[in-house]
Design a protein around this motif. Structure first.
Motif, mmCIF file in Angstrom:
data_model
loop_
_atom_site.group_PDB
_atom_site.id
_atom_site.type_symbol
_atom_site.label_atom_id
_atom_site.label_comp_id
_atom_site.label_asym_id
_atom_site.label_seq_id
_atom_site.Cartn_x
_atom_site.Cartn_y
_atom_site.Cartn_z
ATOM 1 N N GLU A 74 9.546 25.227 -17.703
ATOM 2 C CA GLU A 74 9.276 24.118 -17.276
ATOM 3 C C GLU A 74 9.235 23.007 -18.105
ATOM 4 N N GLY A 75 9.336 23.435 -19.003
ATOM 5 C CA GLY A 75 8.087 22.757 -20.503
ATOM 6 C C GLY A 75 6.742 22.152 -19.802
ATOM 7 N N ASP A 76 6.007 22.066 -21.090
ATOM 8 C CA ASP A 76 4.719 21.807 -22.041
ATOM 9 C C ASP A 76 3.647 20.199 -20.391
ATOM 10 N N ASP A 87 0.545 21.099 -13.668
ATOM 11 C CA ASP A 87 0.033 22.840 -11.912
ATOM 12 C C ASP A 87 -0.728 23.086 -12.763
ATOM 13 N N LEU A 88 -1.670 23.322 -14.266
ATOM 14 C CA LEU A 88 -2.766 23.438 -14.339
ATOM 15 C C LEU A 88 -4.481 22.988 -13.577
ATOM 16 N N VAL A 89 -3.686 21.061 -13.747
ATOM 17 C CA VAL A 89 -4.794 20.343 -13.523
ATOM 18 C C VAL A 89 -4.724 20.041 -11.615
ATOM 19 N N GLY A 93 2.558 29.724 -10.221
ATOM 20 C CA GLY A 93 4.061 31.197 -11.208
ATOM 21 C C GLY A 93 4.445 30.459 -11.507
ATOM 22 N N ASP A 94 5.502 31.158 -12.684
ATOM 23 C CA ASP A 94 6.109 30.332 -14.034
ATOM 24 C C ASP A 94 6.939 31.269 -14.423
#
Length: 297
Positions: free
Chosen positions: A180-182, A188-190, A234-235
């Motif tokens: 999905e890209g950086d 997502d993490l933030v 997930g990713d």
């Protein structure tokens, strides 16, 4: 059964828990003339510091909006565990109390689960994305976490390290790229970290960590203030492995029931070159694949 009876979750829970509590467990004298086991309404009212009429109205669904103080008093009187207390709060349409500090304790059952997932790269993270433990396949696939250079072994810290040129430092032992890209990966993490911070407002260590990133990293600050809040699930990743070349893997984030722990595991689609590469890593793993490494109880 009436509609009110089926939707009166608070009253149903309150009555069920009242009837299971032994009067002796609360320090009350229990006589022999009881039609039902457990506490009488007047006994619960006395223990919680409420009127009997109010307890009756709560059980019958005629009082629908108890305050947090009332729910806390009832939970204490009924000797509810944390999960039951939180359920009672939600039945009253209230947010459960703060969960205190983010736990880094890994129950034995979670350690056992990680061991059973040993054939796949698997790691355990706290709710603030501090890496607590990992198995041998994790190290074989994405590098030994002791070499990552994350401050306090925190994934979010590793994600927001300074960029090198136009790219980003490898997040693990070598590059692991999101399909999905950086930007999406970081958001997502933030967003997940924001959920944790809201659930643990009194965790001084977490508050200091967020404050440091807000002051030192404009990318983090921009994402933090955009308001997104959701659990990371997930990713899809490409691991640029130094021996095996690129490996396309699915990353899944599993929440361990009864905890805030994130169990993160990588898997490859069956009958693919990627699965063959994982098999080769598994065969070369220096310790039995089921043995957990670095799990902290």
């Amino acid at each position: 059964m009436s509609c009110m009876a089926t939707t009166n979750y608070f009253g149903v829970a309150l009555r069920g828990w009242r009837e299971r509590v032994s009067p002796r467990d609360t320090g009350l004298e229990a006589d022999g003339d009881r039609r039902i086991p457990g506490l009488r309404r007047e006994e619960l009212a006395r223990l919680a510091g409420l009127s009997v009429d109010y307890v009756v109205r709560l059980e019958q669904g005629r009082a629908r909006h108890p305050s947090a103080q009332v729910v806390t008093a009832l939970a204490r009187a009924l000797r509810l565990d944390t999960s039951e207390r939180d359920h009672l709060f939600r039945c009253a349409n209230l947010a459960p109390p703060s969960a205190g500090n983010v736990s880094r304790h890994v129950p034995v059952r979670v350690q056992r689960l990680v061991s059973r997932l040993g054939g796949n790269p698997t790691a355990v993270f706290a709710a603030d994305w501090t890496l607590i433990g990992w198995n041998a396949m994790w190290s074989a696939t994405v590098g030994d976490p002791r070499t990552y250079g994350w401050e306090a072994r925190n994934l979010v810290d590793g994600m927001f390290r300074s960029r090198v040129g136009r790219g980003r430092e490898p997040i693990a032992g070598w590059p692991v790229r999101s399909w999905e890209g950086d930007e999406v990966e970081e958001e997502d993490l933030v967003a997940d970290l924001r959920v944790t911070a809201a659930a643990h407002p009194e965790d001084a260590r977490l508050a200091a960590f967020v404050d440091r990133l807000l002051r030192s990293n404009p990318r983090f600050a921009r994402l933090w203030f955009n308001g997104s809040a959701r659990t990371h699930v997930g990713d899809r990743k490409t691991v640029e492995h130094p021996q095996m070349g690129d490996i396309a893997l699915d990353l899944d984030v599993l929440l361990a029931a009864g905890t805030d722990l994130r169990i993160v595991t990588y898997t490859a689609a069956a009958e693919t070159t990627d699965a063959e590469k994982l098999d080769a890593l598994r065969a070369a793993c220096p310790v039995p694949s089921g043995s957990p490494v670095g799990i902290i109880a």
